[in-house]
Design a protein around this motif. Sequence first.
Motif, PDB file in Angstrom:
ATOM      1  N   ASP A   6       6.753 -51.885   5.935  1.00 36.65           N
ATOM      2  CA  ASP A   6       7.002 -51.059   4.748  1.00 36.65           C
ATOM      3  C   ASP A   6       6.203 -51.556   3.549  1.00 36.65           C
ATOM      4  OD1 ASP A   6       8.843 -49.550   6.153  1.00 36.65           O
ATOM      5  OD2 ASP A   6      10.604 -50.527   5.271  1.00 36.65           O
ATOM      6  N   LEU A   8       3.293 -52.731   3.326  1.00 39.34           N
ATOM      7  CA  LEU A   8       1.899 -52.278   3.301  1.00 39.34           C
ATOM      8  C   LEU A   8       1.813 -50.859   2.759  1.00 39.34           C
ATOM      9  CD1 LEU A   8       0.834 -53.597   6.820  1.00 39.34           C
ATOM     10  CD2 LEU A   8       0.377 -54.670   4.601  1.00 39.34           C
ATOM     11  N   LEU A   9       2.827 -50.040   3.077  1.00 40.56           N
ATOM     12  CA  LEU A   9       2.823 -48.636   2.651  1.00 40.56           C
ATOM     13  C   LEU A   9       3.303 -48.464   1.218  1.00 40.56           C
ATOM     14  CD1 LEU A   9       4.141 -46.957   5.916  1.00 40.56           C
ATOM     15  CD2 LEU A   9       1.788 -47.064   5.089  1.00 40.56           C
ATOM     16  N   ARG A  36      -4.055 -48.069  12.611  1.00 36.40           N
ATOM     17  CA  ARG A  36      -2.961 -47.324  11.969  1.00 36.40           C
ATOM     18  C   ARG A  36      -2.067 -48.302  11.228  1.00 36.40           C
ATOM     19  NH1 ARG A  36      -1.199 -42.452  16.133  1.00 36.40           N
ATOM     20  NH2 ARG A  36      -3.308 -42.026  16.888  1.00 36.40           N
ATOM     21  N   ILE A  37      -1.537 -47.846  10.114  1.00 39.03           N
ATOM     22  CA  ILE A  37      -0.546 -48.617   9.365  1.00 39.03           C
ATOM     23  C   ILE A  37       0.719 -47.776   9.299  1.00 39.03           C
ATOM     24  CG2 ILE A  37      -0.016 -49.818   7.201  1.00 39.03           C
ATOM     25  CD1 ILE A  37      -3.002 -49.759   6.518  1.00 39.03           C
ATOM     26  N   ILE A  38       1.829 -48.329   9.746  1.00 40.81           N
ATOM     27  CA  ILE A  38       3.098 -47.598   9.708  1.00 40.81           C
ATOM     28  C   ILE A  38       4.200 -48.535   9.216  1.00 40.81           C
ATOM     29  CG2 ILE A  38       2.418 -46.004  11.548  1.00 40.81           C
ATOM     30  CD1 ILE A  38       4.094 -47.623  13.493  1.00 40.81           C
ATOM     31  N   GLU A  41       9.877 -48.622  11.220  1.00 39.77           N
ATOM     32  CA  GLU A  41      10.710 -47.587  11.825  1.00 39.77           C
ATOM     33  C   GLU A  41      10.566 -47.676  13.343  1.00 39.77           C
ATOM     34  OE1 GLU A  41       9.978 -43.685  10.213  1.00 39.77           O
ATOM     35  OE2 GLU A  41       9.802 -44.479   8.176  1.00 39.77           O
ATOM     36  N   MET A  44       8.967 -44.765  15.390  1.00 40.57           N
ATOM     37  CA  MET A  44       7.564 -44.585  15.007  1.00 40.57           C
ATOM     38  C   MET A  44       6.699 -45.688  15.621  1.00 40.57           C
ATOM     39  SD  MET A  44       5.677 -42.719  12.823  1.00 40.57           S
ATOM     40  CE  MET A  44       4.172 -42.833  11.859  1.00 40.57           C
TER      41      MET A  44
END
Lengths: 237, 237
Positions: A6, A8-9, A36-38, A41, A44
């Motif tokens: 989280d 990073l986002l 990808r960055i997520i 979750e 996900m």
Amino acid sequence: MLAIGDELLSGRTKDKNIGHLAEVMTVAGIDLKEVRIIGDEPHMIADTVNTLRRSYDLVFTSGGIGPTHDDITADAIAAAFGLPVIEHPEAIARLGSHYAAREMEFTPARRRMTRTPEGASLIDNPVSVAPGFRIDNVFVMAGVPSVFQAMLASLADTLPVGTPLKSRTIPCLFGEGDIGDPLSAIARAHPDVVIGSYPKFDGTGYFNEIVVRSRDEAALDDAASAVDAMLAAQASR
Amino acid sequence: MLAIGDELLSGRTKDKNIGHLAEVMTVAGIDLKEVRIIGDEPHMIADTVNTLRRSYDLVFTSGGIGPTHDDITADAIAAAFGLPVIEHPEAIARLGSHYAAREMEFTPARRRMTRTPEGASLIDNPVSVAPGFRIDNVFVMAGVPSVFQAMLASLADTLPVGTPLKSRTIPCLFGEGDIGDPLSAIARAHPDVVIGSYPKFDGTGYFNEIVVRSRDEAALDDAASAVDAMLAAQASR
């Protein structure tokens, strides 16, 4: 690569692992194709790991393998593979002796760091002991950059060896608008090389670097010579 | 967000736009849910844009809208939407007068920077004139960080306004292994907040920050107080 977190986002933490992995892969001759960055979750993470591990030869993840409740990567990756999570015996041994030697309590939180999908092998952590793990073609590593880097370094001998992409960087005093057309012609004439043009802006003006890349040294030399000649012609205009 | 460019995947350029966008979105109360980084491959760009624009309310891209042959983002995004690429009349006007005023040639390469999918609206570029563009829910911006930032700033008034996530950062002198269990209990007891634990390693030792986040100020206060009390109890152990 899949960077998980989280933080990073939200912008709170600026990722430092993607660029490092990119450099290490380039030196090793392994093409990094997608990142990808997520966030934290579980579904996900599991879905994304399944997509990436089926699309690519190797997948590297960063983040979410610490001792706190928001460290859910091991569970999410086990779910992706349909595997149970176990406390890895070798991880228990390593962390157990580490904490015993320091007279620190081996808390349930710390035991979380021994959890891996069943059948995973460990990735050494020379910085802070708690290991990463590999399951099939997925390499699961820490998000703290010093630990990520140490884990990646410990993998070096186990990764496939590719032919490194060679590159030549050519400084360019002309704007992209001035050399875009002749550079495009050179790119068309040299299909075995990739030619990139990378403008920078330093606050007062633009400057530019042309980068020629290839796994074929002779093709690289040819294309670089063509760029040199084009820039010389431009200078004498 | 979708960051586009071979140079990001080779490690040659370290992305600076993702963290910036993340911060701007957090302030605006818009949740950044996913970032992807891919190379200069037309089909990959088109497929990824189609996936992201159907999954999320807003998509922001960086990179690939300059004047050289490797700047293929406009074409790839037009392909994603099944639209033709045009030379946008307003972009022609802006760049034409910019170059005329500087007695610079409006080369075919420079004209590439006027190309957008048909029906796109322009995104202002106060730094170097050549605009980005918006088509439907996709915002296409430059990769050079100063230009990306200026373009994003010029969009500020047009984006939806959310309720910003508020956060409280609590320094923690204890290792994650020491506070992981009580912190996990606090997280379970406060479902309206997100609690993260972010260890850092400065070369000599770890330190840690606990971040509590919520859109609900009262819930944030409650959870932050619980963390403070837990840390005080830990200190007196």
